[in-house]
Design an enzyme around this catalytic site. Sequence first.
Site, PDB file in Angstrom:
ATOM      1  N   SER A 106       0.829  -1.201   0.000  1.00  0.00           N
ATOM      2  CA  SER A 106       0.000   0.000   0.000  1.00  0.00           C
ATOM      3  C   SER A 106       0.865   1.252   0.000  1.00  0.00           C
ATOM      4  O   SER A 106       0.582   2.225  -0.708  1.00  0.00           O
ATOM      5  CB  SER A 106      -0.918   0.007   1.230  1.00  0.00           C
ATOM      6  OG  SER A 106      -1.857  -1.047   1.194  1.00  0.00           O
ATOM      7  N   ALA A 200      -4.925  -1.188  -2.640  1.00  0.00           N
ATOM      8  CA  ALA A 200      -4.212  -0.538  -1.540  1.00  0.00           C
ATOM      9  C   ALA A 200      -5.202  -0.290  -0.403  1.00  0.00           C
ATOM     10  O   ALA A 200      -6.370   0.012  -0.643  1.00  0.00           O
ATOM     11  CB  ALA A 200      -3.599   0.777  -2.003  1.00  0.00           C
ATOM     12  N   LYS A 201      -4.732  -0.424   0.820  1.00  0.00           N
ATOM     13  CA  LYS A 201      -5.612  -0.178   1.963  1.00  0.00           C
ATOM     14  C   LYS A 201      -5.406   1.269   2.395  1.00  0.00           C
ATOM     15  O   LYS A 201      -4.666   1.575   3.336  1.00  0.00           O
ATOM     16  CB  LYS A 201      -5.313  -1.156   3.095  1.00  0.00           C
ATOM     17  CG  LYS A 201      -6.465  -1.307   4.088  1.00  0.00           C
ATOM     18  CD  LYS A 201      -6.261  -2.518   4.961  1.00  0.00           C
ATOM     19  CE  LYS A 201      -7.351  -2.646   6.020  1.00  0.00           C
ATOM     20  NZ  LYS A 201      -8.684  -2.918   5.455  1.00  0.00           N
ATOM     21  N   CYS A 202      -6.052   2.166   1.674  1.00  0.00           N
ATOM     22  CA  CYS A 202      -5.915   3.600   1.934  1.00  0.00           C
ATOM     23  C   CYS A 202      -7.283   4.204   2.240  1.00  0.00           C
ATOM     24  O   CYS A 202      -8.313   3.721   1.765  1.00  0.00           O
ATOM     25  CB  CYS A 202      -5.263   4.309   0.754  1.00  0.00           C
ATOM     26  SG  CYS A 202      -6.148   4.172  -0.810  1.00  0.00           S
ATOM     27  N   TYR A 206     -12.091   4.007   1.222  1.00  0.00           N
ATOM     28  CA  TYR A 206     -13.205   3.875   2.150  1.00  0.00           C
ATOM     29  C   TYR A 206     -14.076   5.132   2.139  1.00  0.00           C
ATOM     30  O   TYR A 206     -15.300   5.054   2.241  1.00  0.00           O
ATOM     31  CB  TYR A 206     -12.669   3.558   3.546  1.00  0.00           C
ATOM     32  CG  TYR A 206     -12.035   2.195   3.587  1.00  0.00           C
ATOM     33  CD1 TYR A 206     -12.732   1.080   4.038  1.00  0.00           C
ATOM     34  CD2 TYR A 206     -10.737   1.992   3.116  1.00  0.00           C
ATOM     35  CE1 TYR A 206     -12.156  -0.185   4.030  1.00  0.00           C
ATOM     36  CE2 TYR A 206     -10.153   0.739   3.102  1.00  0.00           C
ATOM     37  CZ  TYR A 206     -10.870  -0.344   3.563  1.00  0.00           C
ATOM     38  OH  TYR A 206     -10.303  -1.591   3.548  1.00  0.00           O
TER      39      TYR A 206
END
Length: 363
Positions: A106, A200-202, A206
């Site tokens: 990420s 990517a966990k951004c 969300y």
Amino acid sequence: MDSATSLPFTLSPNASPVTAQQRAQILANPGFGRVFTDNMVVIRYQEGRGWHDARVQPFAPLALNPACAVLHYAQEIFEGMKAYRTAESGITLFRPYANAARFAKSAARLAMPEVPEEVFVEAVRQLVRVDHAWVPDKPDESLYIRPFMIANETFLGVKPASEYLFMVIASPVGAYFGEEAVSVWVSDFCRAAPGGTGEAKCGGNYAASLLAQQEAKGHGCAQVLFLDAVERRWIEEMGGMNVFFVFDDGSLATPPLTGTILRGITRDSLLTLARAQGLTVREEPYAIDQLYADAASGRLKEVFACGTAAVVSPIGRFRGPKGDAVVGKGQGIGPVTAKLRSALIAIQRGTAPDPHNWVEKVI
């Protein structure tokens, strides 16, 4: 000590933690993500110096300049993981190096410095050890751990920042969903497009899902399902969870990893467990029209969402502009979902063998 892969930690824990009585009252009904432990980890990064000044310190608000880069250009990433209390009162982490590896990917996607995996995992260990009393002991409860990184350089200009904060905080939590099947809204909004930041966990991913989540609640649904951005046909993932489908021949299917959905660690673990149980598992595209048809014919027997927060949660109904699709009887947890959920939880909590070496004992 190799500073490229490890750092010394300065321990300055909270001198006035909550009392044991106060903590017991909180742990009696922790909710989800509302209450935090006494301490946090902070590590600083500066271009030319690298990662430095690793500290365990009291949980407290941050002081940020209004021109801080993260507030304007959203250079921010995070992870979600859990610590569990075992039957022997030990404390374990589940696949922490998998979280560390995903965090690094990420970071690379958002032009941020990678945190060495050993530094990432050691930061989590340090916080769990100092705040171990906050790990609940009830079966459906755990300590939710949130490592994250923000760009904290002060400037207004579109470029990667030169200064960052890596932090770890933790919150005792209960179950995100229960074992009763939830309803899911099929959204017309898009979560991610090819070439974007979908895997990517951004935070931006969300944030882009929140309007759809709000729409779902307006239709009486607990979650939202996103389709692909190109054809608006193929099922991708939910607001913060991957999704699996169980068919009448006992096989499982889940959308493939093509760069637009998150590489879920729970997803990967369930694929491994399902194959170990002798189930046929396919990672393949699944169209929303086919889901409606399979639900109507009875071919689709169970659907479940999975993720660190949700663990494994059954889905009983899909709602959308095309109407409703009821899966099975629309309530409760199906036998395949229940078996996979039980197998995963047993390994996480140390009540079953761990042939994959997923669990790390911290205390």
